[in-house]
Motif scaffolding. Structure first.
Motif, PDB file in Angstrom:
ATOM      1  N   ASN B 371      -1.666 -13.390   2.268  1.00 32.84           N
ATOM      2  CA  ASN B 371      -2.901 -13.857   2.636  1.00 32.84           C
ATOM      3  C   ASN B 371      -3.435 -13.752   1.104  1.00 32.84           C
ATOM      4  O   ASN B 371      -4.795 -14.199   0.987  1.00 32.84           O
ATOM      5  N   GLY B 372      -2.971 -13.163   0.086  1.00 30.63           N
ATOM      6  CA  GLY B 372      -3.804 -13.114  -1.201  1.00 30.63           C
ATOM      7  C   GLY B 372      -4.896 -12.064  -0.985  1.00 30.63           C
ATOM      8  O   GLY B 372      -5.885 -12.097  -1.669  1.00 30.63           O
ATOM      9  N   THR B 373      -4.678 -10.923  -0.467  1.00 32.95           N
ATOM     10  CA  THR B 373      -5.470  -9.952  -0.106  1.00 32.95           C
ATOM     11  C   THR B 373      -4.978  -8.521  -0.705  1.00 32.95           C
ATOM     12  O   THR B 373      -3.867  -8.267  -0.733  1.00 32.95           O
ATOM     13  N   VAL B 374      -5.988  -7.474  -0.696  1.00 32.84           N
ATOM     14  CA  VAL B 374      -5.382  -6.190  -0.805  1.00 32.84           C
ATOM     15  C   VAL B 374      -6.398  -5.541   0.234  1.00 32.84           C
ATOM     16  O   VAL B 374      -7.394  -5.849   0.718  1.00 32.84           O
ATOM     17  N   GLU B 375      -5.805  -4.151   0.784  1.00 38.73           N
ATOM     18  CA  GLU B 375      -6.886  -3.381   1.305  1.00 38.73           C
ATOM     19  C   GLU B 375      -7.435  -2.045   0.200  1.00 38.73           C
ATOM     20  O   GLU B 375      -6.514  -1.621  -0.372  1.00 38.73           O
ATOM     21  N   LEU B 376      -8.571  -2.072   0.503  1.00 40.12           N
ATOM     22  CA  LEU B 376      -9.313  -1.259  -0.697  1.00 40.12           C
ATOM     23  C   LEU B 376      -9.941  -0.041   0.129  1.00 40.12           C
ATOM     24  O   LEU B 376     -10.785  -0.385   0.953  1.00 40.12           O
ATOM     25  N   ALA B 377      -9.526   1.408  -0.095  1.00 39.91           N
ATOM     26  CA  ALA B 377     -10.230   2.336   0.468  1.00 39.91           C
ATOM     27  C   ALA B 377     -10.946   3.033  -0.473  1.00 39.91           C
ATOM     28  O   ALA B 377     -10.490   3.593  -1.577  1.00 39.91           O
ATOM     29  N   ARG B 378     -12.147   3.402  -0.077  1.00 40.92           N
ATOM     30  CA  ARG B 378     -13.297   4.418  -1.029  1.00 40.92           C
ATOM     31  C   ARG B 378     -13.091   5.707  -0.414  1.00 40.92           C
ATOM     32  O   ARG B 378     -13.189   6.183   0.623  1.00 40.92           O
TER      33      ARG B 378
END
Lengths: 492, 492
Positions: B371-378
């Motif tokens: 998908n060309g994405t990443v999961e970003l968690a703060r």
């Protein structure tokens, strides 16, 4: 205080002591054997720290901090290490002072505040660190453990000299833990290589890499690698050491790990360090009778600019030009100081910057402004030239590189011309007396012979260089068979 | 060892101790009251050091190094200072160990190696430094002298806590000398401002700047400026102090200078310091029940990348993408760690990075690649979002700025909502018990009242904030007249 130093030929030792104090590097303190590192000296040490720290991190090490004190029971756990340092230990026995009833206004140690167990001020931190590692290492997953510490250590020396041998000194000590013997040996060798690269490429000090003989090893080590440098008076200086500690500390502190097969084994160790002693090596490798000579990499200011002016108006014009020059030099990565003090004449400033080893001095006066030039003076060669301002930055960056290289080459030539191969004890003594430097000689491998040679000549074995191949021969002292040459020298 | 921390509401003190150890910040050592600062904790301290050092140099200060030991006769010279620290001094009385004749294999203090004069391990360095300054200062030309030292100090505390109160701690101590009283006061105020700026802008910790009451001043100071922070449990923490020392040390060590008119006068002094205690302030300002929360400025790694994969092929593809992403992030000044350990599952890695406060966690799996994405968690808000890789660097740099600001604002809101103005002792006690925080109250200016309030409530005066104006009132405890409010709080 006279600014002029005793010359090196007159009294090398006196020259060194005067230079350290007059160049504002360090001075003795009110505490026996402890020095004060003055701002200019400390700025040089900071440059060394920054580069070493970068090199340690690049090779995978992290910094941490362990306690200053080592409880006596931990200190004595690794017997050889304890025996090696026991005679130099400062010991804390009490934790409180109180008013002295016999001397109003004075304090005394509170006799009721005696520690149950004495605390040794760390002379080196293997004991306290391996006692800590015991809690950090369970399995091969926790290895290797690659840690460095920047710290102060104390070794109670009877005869001290600024930077070279002080009761307290600053250093870094790496302490690593590994799953295999081969990996630990590789680490010890790697860090000795790091030290050699640092000494040569950053400090412009040529060094010989090698291994110590058994009698000269670190107390508690199975092998000690070292870098040895040669000072201008023909005496050697050990500039850094890296130790393969085998499983000695792991056994003393019971540090085991489960290997991949689930079997328990003792961990393999290294430790390695360099100290503020490097400041001594720096001074005695490059400096001259006028004072310190700094390789550009270590100079707090690589260029100092001195204005020559007769009145305020001239000063303002010069200052405007200096601001432009400085900005351009800084943009090119050059550190610049504008010495605009109005309390000193230019001549006095020149002398001070010479004494303090600033690599390049740039003088600029009213006539220079008219001509678009500056006068550029090189500290190492003491040569001057007039430079067009339009080419200044290029000129300066080129000269700084050249100075760094010239200093190294000069020191390398001196060192290389002071390694002498001898084949008899007569020759050994003659070279030692007339020429000094490193002497390559066959030795029978016994401590008895090392001690005898030391007793008769004050020379000690410095190292078996990595470059030395096995070579059949005869010990110059005992006449017994020898399998390799070793380097001897009088040493700091 | 369970990874889960005790919650803050359950037991704040236990939460703190567990967090420090489990997040690999520090641990207790074999030496009573002394801690080991572990690599992760030390990396945070290094970030603080680098920024403070930059700020000190920018304000004209240089670093130097003075001895660890202070001879007793120097230590006692400034009476108030000596009296203030005498009860906490570790004292070196001997300089050698020897084999213990009664216990083979053990060592003991050599009774023949007793020092003529005992050496105090520095609890602070005014005495040894001012004894040195005596040799450096002759005239107004030598002033101001603006020096800082990074060092370890020892104060023998009976009750210790990791970072907050340890027998040995790391700190910096500035020691400056000036020609006039006004200039010294200006310096002390300037450095308190530097500390406030550092705490707020770099550590995201809001602080109140003010002056200590006489009883809370540094021993030997005429005025102590401070920055006070508020922890999440409503207790205050003194995060830094800057002292105007008057001519007290100059008189004790006879340090005079010739002024421009040639007249001799005693020198005016300041000293100022912050320590590894700031690590405690950092933890207790931002962290939560899951562990440490780090402002991006202080995070050893601002972004950690965790690969989610089922087989080697997937891992390789992810790694290729991670290399590209990391390179771009690093080019934008972001520090990145790729956590590719094969010994832990992603969930365990997530928990560890949460515990260690990494500001942003980036997870990337096979579907993300498609998908060309990443999961970003703060870490601070515990929110997650899916981000397009093409906008990732912009997103990350924006979020890091936002996290830094959000943490400060959150702490500021908490702090501001915990400053309560009271006008009676009943009210004082009630607020202290129910709400905590800073309490602004009128006080008659006497030590007796401060002591009485402390005895009854455990609250102490923290400071008279710079922002407080003169205000006529009545002491909440004694009913006597008061000219200004002061902030009280229970404190670390």
């Amino acid at each position: 205080m006279s600014k002029k130093l005793t010359s090196r030929t007159e009294d090398y030792s006196k020259w060194y002591n005067e230079l350290v104090v007059k160049a504002n590097l360090a001075e003795n303190s009110a505490v026996r054997g402890c020095m004060v590192i003055k701002p200019y000296g400390y700025a040089i040490w900071e440059k060394m720290q920054a580069e070493l720290d970068r090199m340690f991190k690049e090779t995978g090490h992290e910094n941490a901090y362990f306690p200053l004190f080592v409880p006596k029971s931990l200190f004595e756990a690794e017997e050889k290490n304890a025996e090696g340092f026991a005679k130099e230990c400062a010991v804390v026995t009490h934790y409180r002072l109180q008013n002295d009833p016999d001397n109003p206004g004075k304090l005394r140690v509170d006799p009721n505040a005696k520690l149950e167990e004495e605390l040794v001020v760390r002379p080196t931190s293997e004991a306290i660190i391996w006692n800590t590692y015991k809690g950090w290492i369970e399995s091969y997953r926790d290895l290797p453990l690659l840690i460095n510490q920047w710290a102060n250590v104390v070794r109670w020396e009877m005869r001290t000299r600024l930077f070279l041998r002080t009761a307290e000194f600053l250093w870094q000590e790496g302490h690593t833990a590994h799953a295999t013997k081969a990996e630990a040996i590789q680490e010890a060798e790697l860090m000795n290589d790091v030290y050699a690269t640092f000494a040569q490429d950053f400090m412009a000090i040529p060094v010989i890499k090698g291994r110590k003989t058994e009698s000269e090893r670190f107390a508690g080590a199975d092998e000690t690698y070292c870098i040895e440098a040669l000072m201008q008076d023909g005496k050697a200086l050990q500039a850094g050491t890296s130790h393969f500690l085998g499983q000695n500390f792991a056994k003393a502190f019971d540090v085991k790990f489960a290997n991949k097969e689930g079997k328990q084994d003792y961990v393999w160790a290294t430790s390695w360090g360099v100290s503020t002693r490097l400041m001594g090596a720096l001074i005695m490798t490059h400096s001259d009778d006028l004072g310190l000579v700094l390789p550009p990499n270590l100079a707090p200011h690589q260029v100092v600019i001195v204005p020559i002016f007769k009145n305020e108006e001239q000063f303002e014009a010069i200052q405007d030009k200096v601001n432009i020059i400085s900005k351009e030099l800084r943009a090119a990565g050059v550190s610049v100081k504008f010495d605009k003090r109005d309390t000193l004449r230019p001549g006095a400033k020149f002398a001070q910057h010479e004494l303090q080893g600033v690599p390049l001095r740039l003088a600029i006066g009213a006539r220079d402004l008219e001509n678009g030039t500056v006068e550029l003076a090189r500290r190492d060669t003491l040569t001057k030239e007039t430079v067009d301002i339009s080419t200044l930055t290029e000129k300066v960056t080129g000269l700084l590189k050249d100075i760094q290289k010239t200093l190294f080459d000069k020191a390398l030539n001196y060192r290389n011309s002071h390694i002498t191969e001898v084949n008899s004890f007569e020759e050994f003594k003659e070279v030692l007396e007339t020429k000094g430097g490193f002497i390559s000689a066959h030795w029978d491998g016994t401590i008895e012979t090392e001690n005898k040679i030391k007793e008769l000549t004050k020379a000690t074995t410095r190292c078996i260089p990595d470059s030395f191949k096995a070579e059949e021969g005869v010990c110059i002292y005992s006449g017994k068979p020898s399998k390799t040459r070793v380097l001897f020298a009088k040493a700091y």
